[in-house]
Design an enzyme around this catalytic site. Structure first.
Site, PDB file in Angstrom:
ATOM      1  N   SER A 340       0.829  -1.208   0.000  1.00 13.28           N
ATOM      2  CA  SER A 340       0.000   0.000   0.000  1.00 13.28           C
ATOM      3  C   SER A 340       0.864   1.259   0.000  1.00 13.28           C
ATOM      4  O   SER A 340       2.073   1.210   0.221  1.00 13.28           O
ATOM      5  CB  SER A 340      -0.902   0.016   1.238  1.00 13.28           C
ATOM      6  OG  SER A 340      -0.136   0.369   2.377  1.00 13.28           O
ATOM      7  N   CYS A 341       0.201   2.419  -0.197  1.00 14.73           N
ATOM      8  CA  CYS A 341       0.920   3.689  -0.240  1.00 14.73           C
ATOM      9  C   CYS A 341       1.044   4.335   1.131  1.00 14.73           C
ATOM     10  O   CYS A 341       1.516   5.464   1.241  1.00 14.73           O
ATOM     11  CB  CYS A 341       0.207   4.653  -1.177  1.00 14.73           C
ATOM     12  SG  CYS A 341       0.319   4.111  -2.868  1.00 14.73           S
ATOM     13  N   ASP A 342       0.592   3.644   2.163  1.00 14.99           N
ATOM     14  CA  ASP A 342       0.600   4.236   3.500  1.00 14.99           C
ATOM     15  C   ASP A 342       1.939   3.993   4.183  1.00 14.99           C
ATOM     16  O   ASP A 342       2.462   2.876   4.154  1.00 14.99           O
ATOM     17  CB  ASP A 342      -0.534   3.602   4.310  1.00 14.99           C
ATOM     18  CG  ASP A 342      -0.859   4.388   5.558  1.00 14.99           C
ATOM     19  OD1 ASP A 342       0.063   4.634   6.357  1.00 14.99           O
ATOM     20  OD2 ASP A 342      -2.033   4.766   5.726  1.00 14.99           O
ATOM     21  N   SER A 343       2.468   5.037   4.819  1.00 16.23           N
ATOM     22  CA  SER A 343       3.787   4.892   5.445  1.00 16.23           C
ATOM     23  C   SER A 343       3.746   4.011   6.693  1.00 16.23           C
ATOM     24  O   SER A 343       4.771   3.614   7.229  1.00 16.23           O
ATOM     25  CB  SER A 343       4.368   6.263   5.803  1.00 16.23           C
ATOM     26  OG  SER A 343       3.500   6.901   6.702  1.00 16.23           O
ATOM     27  N   ASN A 379      -6.716   0.222   0.301  1.00 15.07           N
ATOM     28  CA  ASN A 379      -5.972   0.639  -0.893  1.00 15.07           C
ATOM     29  C   ASN A 379      -6.195  -0.315  -2.066  1.00 15.07           C
ATOM     30  O   ASN A 379      -5.452  -0.320  -3.042  1.00 15.07           O
ATOM     31  CB  ASN A 379      -4.462   0.704  -0.568  1.00 15.07           C
ATOM     32  CG  ASN A 379      -3.769   1.935  -1.135  1.00 15.07           C
ATOM     33  OD1 ASN A 379      -2.579   2.132  -0.939  1.00 15.07           O
ATOM     34  ND2 ASN A 379      -4.490   2.766  -1.858  1.00 15.07           N
TER      35      ASN A 379
END
Ligand SMILES: *Cc1c(COP(=O)(O)O)cnc(C)c1O
Length: 389
Positions: A340-343, A379
């Protein structure tokens, strides 16, 4: 050239070789199976189901359903005669659909919703934990014929997933609550605790048992006849470090039980992770690497949101890579990230693995518990399917 996992490269100490072998055989037979997926080894679960409780006299085993709710696993454990520990209407309905009778179901969630209590009452579930007056008031109103055991706080040091802050009361309060239950017409049946999940410190059970024994005596002096001691869960599996064997833990617990408690009481245990954790392997693929400042990042298709949430809480998985070759095989320390693009989606740091090529596959060991049942489709990445072998 087709890459292969090298079984001889599996680090010593890894005790799930037959499960790894099964997983690799499946991968070889189904090279086009899209990753990520979770392989669950039914033989290993069956072996654990036969092992757990064997060294504690009179132990009744209630599998903690939340660890892995796959219906085929539940059906298998039901077929082997195990009971189940649940917390919700969803878990209850899943078991009823499989034909599990209510006397094989208990709920040790100390804070239950009214909706669940009503559902459990109409299904005929009768054994519950509690640690507050609110809970007794709800039960007295919605399920007056039930029986309860009090959740005691016990030390969780040495558990990789401590639970004692969220639930449980100290001894004096526990006694007062058992008496309150009796006043409200709810049968006080016994005591429960949870040493913490992935409990790597066998001493936790000793401390928990002596604390519970003290409460047991106080209850007797107050005229309460308790009959159930519920030891909760906590049995560890091997992630990256060796852990105490279940037999060792159970023999020690059994000795303490004989020393501290009356000989005729019922003993419940509620293993979750210990039952299914080491039977599961995620098969995942690498879809990219990058070096950011001085940190090597590797991106794989199962991450914090779709299966490896416990990585955030400190569980450190063992990763096996099929990557090899003079350049790409070079060993490095990696920060492992999900898709996913989440940190927040960082599974682990400082993991030594060979430099992969895009598309290389990896195995993540010890993924049978608290993975797919924790996962979301955040996501747009789907929850890995489970393949039972
Ligand atoms: C989660 C849970 C368990 C299972 O714990 P494990 O550490 O996975 O064995 C047992 N009992 C209760 C009440 C739980 O909430």
């Amino acid at each position: 050239m087709k890459k292969r996992f090298d079984l001889s490269a599996i680090p010593p100490g890894i005790n799930v070789r037959s499960t790894i072998k099964k997983c690799l055989d499946f991968m070889n037979a189904h090279p086009d199976e899209p990753t990520p997926y979770l392989v669950m080894d039914k033989d290993r679960i069956a072996r654990k189901a036969r092992l757990i409780g064997r060294n504690i006299r009179r132990a009744e085993v209630y599998y903690a359903v939340k660890a892995n709710t796959h219906p085929e696993i539940l059906a298998m454990l039901h077929g082997m005669g195990l009971g189940f520990e649940i917390a919700s209407g969803g878990e209850l309905r899943g078991l009823l659909e499989l034909g599990v009778p209510p006397e094989k179901i208990i709920s040790s969630n100390p804070m239950k919703t009214e909706k669940f209590i009503a559902e459990a009452a109409s299904a005929g579930v009768t054994h519950f934990s509690f640690d507050s007056r609110d809970e007794i008031d709800k039960l007295a109103r919605l399920h007056p014929s039930c029986g309860v055991y009090i959740r005691l706080t016990v030390p969780n040091e040495g558990s990789e997933w401590p639970l004692s802050r969220k639930f449980g009361v100290e001894t004096e309060e526990a006694l007062a609550l058992l008496i309150y239950a009796r006043e409200k017409g709810i049968r006080p049946l016994g005591i429960t605790f949870h040493v913490g999940s992935q409990c790597t410190n066998p001493y936790n059970w000793d401390m928990a048992l002596s604390k519970a024994a003290r409460l047991w005596e106080m209850a007797r002096d107050a005229g309460l006849e308790l009959s159930i001691l519920n030891l909760g869960g906590g049995y560890p599996i091997r992630y990256t470090k060796d852990v105490a064997e279940i037999e060792t833990i159970e023999r020690r617990v059994d000795e303490q039980l004989a020393r501290l408690f009356p000989p005729d009481i019922r003993i419940f245990i509620e293993p979750g992770r210990g039952m299914v954790g080491d039977a599961g392997i995620f098969v995942t693929s690498v879809h990219g690497t990058a070096c950011r400042i001085d940190e090597n990042w590797m991106y794989v298709d199962v991450g914090v949101f779709n299966g490896l949430m416990e990585g955030v809480g400190g569980i450190r998985y063992t990763w096996l890579s099929e990557s090899s070759g003079p350049v790409t095989g070079q060993m490095k320390e990696w920060t492992l990230s999900g898709p996913s693009c989440d940190s927040f989606d960082v599974i682990d740091k400082g993991v030594r693995l060979p430099h992969p090529e895009v598309g290389d596959r990896m195995l993540v060991l010890g993924c049978g518990a608290y993975t797919t049942c924790y996962a979301s489709e955040f996501n747009g990445f789907s929850i890995p399917k489970t393949i039972l072998l």
